[in-house]
Design a protein around this motif. Structure first.
Motif, PDB file in Angstrom:
ATOM      1  N   PRO A 100      -0.694   3.130  -3.347  1.00  0.00           N
ATOM      2  CA  PRO A 100      -1.937   3.320  -2.570  1.00  0.00           C
ATOM      3  C   PRO A 100      -3.170   3.011  -3.408  1.00  0.00           C
ATOM      4  CG  PRO A 100      -0.453   5.196  -2.311  1.00  0.00           C
ATOM      5  CD  PRO A 100       0.120   4.365  -3.411  1.00  0.00           C
ATOM      6  N   ALA A 102      -6.671   7.890  -0.494  1.00  0.00           N
ATOM      7  CA  ALA A 102      -5.750   6.791  -0.215  1.00  0.00           C
ATOM      8  C   ALA A 102      -4.305   7.244  -0.426  1.00  0.00           C
ATOM      9  CB  ALA A 102      -6.068   5.587  -1.087  1.00  0.00           C
ATOM     10  N   PRO A 122      -7.467   2.225  -2.713  1.00  0.00           N
ATOM     11  CA  PRO A 122      -8.556   2.094  -1.733  1.00  0.00           C
ATOM     12  C   PRO A 122      -9.184   0.703  -1.703  1.00  0.00           C
ATOM     13  CG  PRO A 122      -9.271   3.367  -3.643  1.00  0.00           C
ATOM     14  CD  PRO A 122      -7.799   3.182  -3.786  1.00  0.00           C
ATOM     15  N   PHE A 156      -9.707   6.010   3.313  1.00  0.00           N
ATOM     16  CA  PHE A 156      -9.402   5.264   2.093  1.00  0.00           C
ATOM     17  C   PHE A 156     -10.581   5.262   1.115  1.00  0.00           C
ATOM     18  CE2 PHE A 156      -7.204   2.943   5.628  1.00  0.00           C
ATOM     19  CZ  PHE A 156      -5.913   3.359   5.322  1.00  0.00           C
ATOM     20  N   PHE A 166       0.827  -1.208   0.000  1.00  0.00           N
ATOM     21  CA  PHE A 166       0.000   0.000   0.000  1.00  0.00           C
ATOM     22  C   PHE A 166       0.861   1.258   0.000  1.00  0.00           C
ATOM     23  CE2 PHE A 166      -2.115   3.441   2.283  1.00  0.00           C
ATOM     24  CZ  PHE A 166      -3.262   3.596   1.515  1.00  0.00           C
ATOM     25  N   ARG A 191      -7.014   1.203   8.664  1.00  0.00           N
ATOM     26  CA  ARG A 191      -7.316   2.420   9.418  1.00  0.00           C
ATOM     27  C   ARG A 191      -6.814   2.291  10.852  1.00  0.00           C
ATOM     28  NH1 ARG A 191     -11.328   5.574  12.066  1.00  0.00           N
ATOM     29  NH2 ARG A 191     -11.307   7.700  11.221  1.00  0.00           N
ATOM     30  N   ALA A 241      -6.203  -1.287   2.913  1.00  0.00           N
ATOM     31  CA  ALA A 241      -7.262  -0.280   3.055  1.00  0.00           C
ATOM     32  C   ALA A 241      -8.578  -0.907   3.508  1.00  0.00           C
ATOM     33  CB  ALA A 241      -7.453   0.450   1.723  1.00  0.00           C
ATOM     34  N   ARG A 242      -8.838  -2.127   3.095  1.00  0.00           N
ATOM     35  CA  ARG A 242     -10.146  -2.742   3.358  1.00  0.00           C
ATOM     36  C   ARG A 242     -10.193  -3.602   4.627  1.00  0.00           C
ATOM     37  NH1 ARG A 242     -12.088  -5.827  -1.832  1.00  0.00           N
ATOM     38  NH2 ARG A 242     -13.957  -6.018  -0.526  1.00  0.00           N
TER      39      ARG A 242
END
Length: 261
Positions: free
Chosen positions: A105, A135, A107, A129, A101, A117, A112-113
């Motif tokens: 980057p 992102a 999303p 994201f 990432f 965070r 990100a998923r």
């Protein structure tokens, strides 16, 4: 656990670690520094109270994401592995996902998923994201916030290690492929083809990656991922000669979940 399928390979019942060596294999941590520290303290107490000839502590990957203190876990492992080579940290797909990432980057990426965070927040970054632009902004802020040694540590983790009749990796192996020729991506990503295979392998595979409410103890593999980030239970496998033992750490303390006769 007594059924034997296939004439080649090693069965868990017969598998042994090297003489004089005690091994502890710790499952997916996912930001649970509290449980990791408690597990290490319990292991150290065992080693001091009943010293083996030598020992290794193997972590099978996924140190970050989802849990509350990914930064603390990485700090802990950098200190441990730097101070003593008998502490071993292997790569997990989530660890590789953060490195990917930062370089690209996206999303829709794993990071990100699936817990990115929480990881970013442990470094003081409130990440969003929800778009490609955000992102990229989150990646830039995270690169600035993360110590360089953290990125280098996660980017250079080995994919596997073997001792005696045991092979340690994050996700598993491709059945039928010699251990020396395994695809590095399979070692951190594989699921179905490995999990569903009844065949015995060259060595018993000790792995994480696939969360289970209880440790999976099968003739050809042992899964020590008990989803510590959500269950509050961190699991380890202890191996000494032909004796195998599952120990677990929770907020209530350590307990043994299973031991060979």
């Amino acid at each position: 656990m007594t059924e034997r399928i296939g004439t080649e390979g090693i069965h868990l019942t017969d598998a042994a670690g090297p003489a004089g060596l005690r091994i502890y294999a710790i499952g997916d941590v996912h930001g649970r520094l509290d449980l990791l520290e408690a597990m290490h303290e319990a292991i150290r107490t065992e080693i001091d109270g009943n010293p083996p000839g030598d020992w290794r502590i193997v972590h099978v990957g996924d140190y970050i994401d989802r849990g509350p203190d990914s930064k603390g876990v990485v700090d802990f492992l950098i200190r441990a592995t730097g101070a003593d080579g008998r502490y071993i940290a292997l790569a997990g797909n989530h660890d590789a996902g953060l490195v990917d990432f930062l370089a690209d980057p996206n999303p829709d990426s794993l990071f990100a998923r699936h817990g990115g965070r929480q990881t970013a927040f442990s470094y003081g970054v409130d990440a969003d994201f929800s778009s490609h632009a955000l992102a990229h902004e989150a990646a830039a802020r995270l690169r600035a916030a993360m110590p360089r040694e953290h990125v280098e540590f996660l980017a250079t983790l080995p994919r596997s290690v073997a001792f005696g009749d045991f092979f340690f990796c994050h996700a598993g192996i491709r059945p039928g492929v010699p251990l020396a020729r395994q695809n590095p991506e399979d070692l951190i990503w594989i699921r179905g083809a490995f999990l569903d295979s009844p065949l015995l392998h060259e060595k018993v595979v000790v792995h994480g990656h696939t969360p289970s409410s209880v440790p999976e103890i099968l003739p050809n593999r042992v899964n020590v991922d008990t989803a510590a980030f959500s269950t509050g239970v961190l699991t380890a496998l202890s191996i000494e000669g032909t004796r195998k033992r599952i120990l677990q750490m929770s907020a209530d303390g350590q307990r043994d979940a299973w031991t060979t006769p």
